[in-house]
Design an enzyme around this catalytic site. Structure first.
Site, PDB file in Angstrom:
ATOM      1  N   HIS A 179      10.988  -2.383   6.825  1.00  0.00           N
ATOM      2  CA  HIS A 179      10.524  -2.346   8.129  1.00  0.00           C
ATOM      3  C   HIS A 179      11.372  -1.438   9.265  1.00  0.00           C
ATOM      4  O   HIS A 179      11.516  -1.834  10.335  1.00  0.00           O
ATOM      5  CB  HIS A 179      10.569  -3.748   8.925  1.00  0.00           C
ATOM      6  CG  HIS A 179       9.454  -4.588   8.558  1.00  0.00           C
ATOM      7  ND1 HIS A 179       9.556  -6.078   7.685  1.00  0.00           N
ATOM      8  CD2 HIS A 179       8.106  -4.552   8.363  1.00  0.00           C
ATOM      9  CE1 HIS A 179       8.259  -6.439   7.550  1.00  0.00           C
ATOM     10  NE2 HIS A 179       7.314  -5.511   7.850  1.00  0.00           N
ATOM     11  N   GLU A 216      10.118   0.424   1.060  1.00  0.00           N
ATOM     12  CA  GLU A 216       9.219   0.513   2.070  1.00  0.00           C
ATOM     13  C   GLU A 216      10.005   0.690   3.587  1.00  0.00           C
ATOM     14  O   GLU A 216      10.791  -0.217   3.885  1.00  0.00           O
ATOM     15  CB  GLU A 216       8.038  -0.570   2.366  1.00  0.00           C
ATOM     16  CG  GLU A 216       7.121  -0.080   3.363  1.00  0.00           C
ATOM     17  CD  GLU A 216       6.006  -1.333   3.210  1.00  0.00           C
ATOM     18  OE1 GLU A 216       5.203  -1.306   4.142  1.00  0.00           O
ATOM     19  OE2 GLU A 216       5.879  -1.843   1.950  1.00  0.00           O
ATOM     20  N   GLU A 259       2.943   3.363   7.628  1.00  0.00           N
ATOM     21  CA  GLU A 259       1.841   2.458   8.430  1.00  0.00           C
ATOM     22  C   GLU A 259       2.247   2.733  10.012  1.00  0.00           C
ATOM     23  O   GLU A 259       1.092   2.261  10.686  1.00  0.00           O
ATOM     24  CB  GLU A 259       2.364   1.085   8.070  1.00  0.00           C
ATOM     25  CG  GLU A 259       3.719   0.527   8.863  1.00  0.00           C
ATOM     26  CD  GLU A 259       4.017  -0.920   8.480  1.00  0.00           C
ATOM     27  OE1 GLU A 259       4.006  -1.749   9.353  1.00  0.00           O
ATOM     28  OE2 GLU A 259       4.306  -1.153   7.264  1.00  0.00           O
ATOM     29  N   HIS A 296      -1.572   0.296   4.093  1.00  0.00           N
ATOM     30  CA  HIS A 296      -1.120  -0.953   4.905  1.00  0.00           C
ATOM     31  C   HIS A 296      -2.153  -1.663   5.346  1.00  0.00           C
ATOM     32  O   HIS A 296      -3.274  -1.306   5.816  1.00  0.00           O
ATOM     33  CB  HIS A 296      -0.438  -0.395   6.218  1.00  0.00           C
ATOM     34  CG  HIS A 296       0.224  -1.589   6.953  1.00  0.00           C
ATOM     35  ND1 HIS A 296      -0.458  -1.755   8.230  1.00  0.00           N
ATOM     36  CD2 HIS A 296       1.372  -2.448   6.775  1.00  0.00           C
ATOM     37  CE1 HIS A 296       0.429  -2.961   8.648  1.00  0.00           C
ATOM     38  NE2 HIS A 296       1.304  -3.267   7.928  1.00  0.00           N
TER      39      HIS A 296
END
Length: 399
Positions: A192, A216, A242, A292
């Protein structure tokens, strides 16, 4: 055929609102689109109200390229998350109309199938206490449902750094999940965008024994050279994208060879065709596409169309078996995961029809998602459980 109006319908869930758009035509066909906004639902609705008058009403839904170009550039200001999400809602609804008019699923209009099914990975399954025992049990339940891939964010509320105790705790969660799913399932690790390159590289080294299929967003998305530094110092695949909302902005990412998998959100990147164009560009760099997808059934259906026809498509994210099971009634024809895969859709258009009466049962909510709150996994799960048992909601909005 001309577009006569658009409608907006907001579905509230405990952790975010889903915005659905219906595009109506003078020949009676209606298409559907969707975007998931975190904290900006009102802004999206405001943009769509202006865009309806300025660009959408009166347009031919078959002229998708022209409509997208006018919405993106016709207001002169640089398009960001709000505008590109509004474009995406209308664009995928137009594809839905075109497919219905021609009696074909959208993937047939984009070049036809390259695979017989699309692999899925589970997300939203770990709204449990952050203990190895709880994560182990939750991961086992995912595998028992037939999934052969799952993703988790094991990390606490760290920013840039992660202290020693949290590092040990986070790695223990990954170890527990790998033990639960065995070596034959893909394990995807989400960061994140929390960390500095140095912290991300250190964590990557600690994660290597558990063989994650990707890391990610190891660093914040604004500085792509920082991401390239991480990529250069680990052998683990890097995934990101994303929070990039224009396919042109992926150019630098690809040129730096900073990622192995790009993850555009179809609902934020301007829709199906824009994502298809990005996939073709990524293919020239031997980079895979894994959209995403944390929306609802329409966004899943739109992403699935690409999964069928894009050669470098890797895997599709799916929340709706776990985090959003309570809203399963809002659409007919919603894609389902069986034995870890989506079947190739055969219905015309996107293959999904909204039930507006069911949508009315899930009014817009004041949902606050704070990734950096302490024990955010548990807090999120608690909110969902409260909602499922009739907890407080918010106000609805339909037009």
């Amino acid at each position: 055929m001309r577009i006569t109006k658009i409608g907006t319908h907001v579905v509230g869930t405990p952790w975010r609102n889903l915005t659905y758009v219906t595009v109506h035509t003078d020949e009676g066909l209606t298409g559907v689109g969707e975007a998931r906004m975190l904290g900006h639902t009102g802004a999206l609705l405001g943009y769509l109200a202006e865009a309806e008058r300025r660009h959408v009403t009166g347009s031919d839904p078959f002229d998708i390229e022209d409509l997208v170009h006018r919405m993106k550039y016709g207001d002169f200001g640089r398009a960001g998350e709000i505008v590109m999400s509004g474009i995406a809602c209308v664009e995928m609804a137009c594809w839905d109309i075109v497919g219905k008019a021609l009696g074909q699923p959208v993937w047939r209009l984009l070049g036809g199938r390259v695979r017989d099914r699309v692999k899925a990975y589970a997300n939203g399954w770990y709204t449990v206490d952050r203990t190895p025992e709880e994560f182990h049990a939750a991961a086992r339940r995912v595998v028992e449902r037939g999934y052969r891939a799952l993703k988790l964010d094991p990390f606490g509320a760290g920013r840039m750094e992660l202290d020693h105790d949290e590092t040990i705790r986070s790695i223990s969660l990954v170890e527990a999940v790998r033990d639960a799913i065995g070596p034959g399932c893909e394990l995807l690790v989400e960061m994140h965008g929390r960390f500095s390159p140095a912290t991300a590289i250190r964590l990557a080294r600690l994660l290597e024994p558990y063989d994650p299929a990707w890391l990610e967003e190891p660093v914040p998305p604004e500085n792509l050279k920082a991401l390239a530094k991480v990529s250069a110092h680990t052998g683990l695949p890097i995934a990101t994208g994303e929070r990039i909302h224009d396919r042109i902005e992926f150019r630098e990412l690809l040129e730096l060879q900073a990622a192995d998998v790009v993850q555009p959100d179809v609902g934020h990147l301007g829709g199906i065709a824009e994502t298809r164009k990005l996939a073709a560009t990524a293919e020239t760099y031997y980079v895979q596409l894994a959209p995403h997808n944390v929306g609802g059934p329409v966004l899943t259906a739109a992403s699935l169309q690409l999964g069928v026809c894009v050669p470098n498509f890797k895997i599709l994210e799916h929340f709706n078996d776990f985090a959003d099971a309570e809203i399963g009634t809002i659409a007919k024809g919603a894609p389902k995961v069986v034995d870890g895969h989506f079947a190739v859709p055969t219905a015309p258009g996107l293959g999904v029809e909204l039930d507006l009466d069911a949508i009315a049962e899930f009014p817009r909510r004041d949902a606050d998602f704070d990734l950096f709150a302490e024990d955010w996994h548990k807090r999120d799960g608690t909110a969902r459980r409260a909602a499922a048992s009739g907890g407080p909601g918010g106000s609805g909005e339909r037009r």
